[in-house]
Scaffold this motif. Sequence first.
Motif, mmCIF file in Angstrom:
data_model
loop_
_atom_site.group_PDB
_atom_site.id
_atom_site.type_symbol
_atom_site.label_atom_id
_atom_site.label_comp_id
_atom_site.label_asym_id
_atom_site.label_seq_id
_atom_site.Cartn_x
_atom_site.Cartn_y
_atom_site.Cartn_z
ATOM 1 N N UNK A 4 0.827 -1.206 0.000
ATOM 2 C CA UNK A 4 0.000 0.000 0.000
ATOM 3 C C UNK A 4 0.862 1.256 0.000
ATOM 4 N N UNK A 5 1.931 1.234 0.771
ATOM 5 C CA UNK A 5 2.841 2.383 0.796
ATOM 6 C C UNK A 5 3.541 2.540 -0.548
ATOM 7 N N UNK A 6 3.958 1.435 -1.139
ATOM 8 C CA UNK A 6 4.619 1.505 -2.434
ATOM 9 C C UNK A 6 3.674 2.089 -3.483
ATOM 10 N N UNK A 7 2.429 1.665 -3.472
ATOM 11 C CA UNK A 7 1.458 2.195 -4.415
ATOM 12 C C UNK A 7 1.237 3.691 -4.186
ATOM 13 N N UNK A 8 1.219 4.116 -2.931
ATOM 14 C CA UNK A 8 0.969 5.516 -2.598
ATOM 15 C C UNK A 8 2.113 6.414 -3.075
#
Length: 83
Positions: A4-8
Amino acid sequence: TPEELQAHFQSCGTINRVTILCDKHTGRPKGFAYVEFLETASVEGALKLDNSLLKGRPIKVTHKRHNVHGFSEGAGEGGDEGG
């Protein structure tokens, strides 16, 4: 999650690593993480995401803080001589 952090942050640049810090006793996330980029120029883009929403909650984005020698907790109580 790291995904999720990588996508953000993917719009900021190539991400080398995402590290979510967890409490060593409970194993639960402490509520903050490090996102390491391939290029330092990507950090400026990431900083623009300060106060953006992740999973409906505002997040705080700052430069990584570095410990300053002599200012750590317990300094002066034996400290580390010569580092």
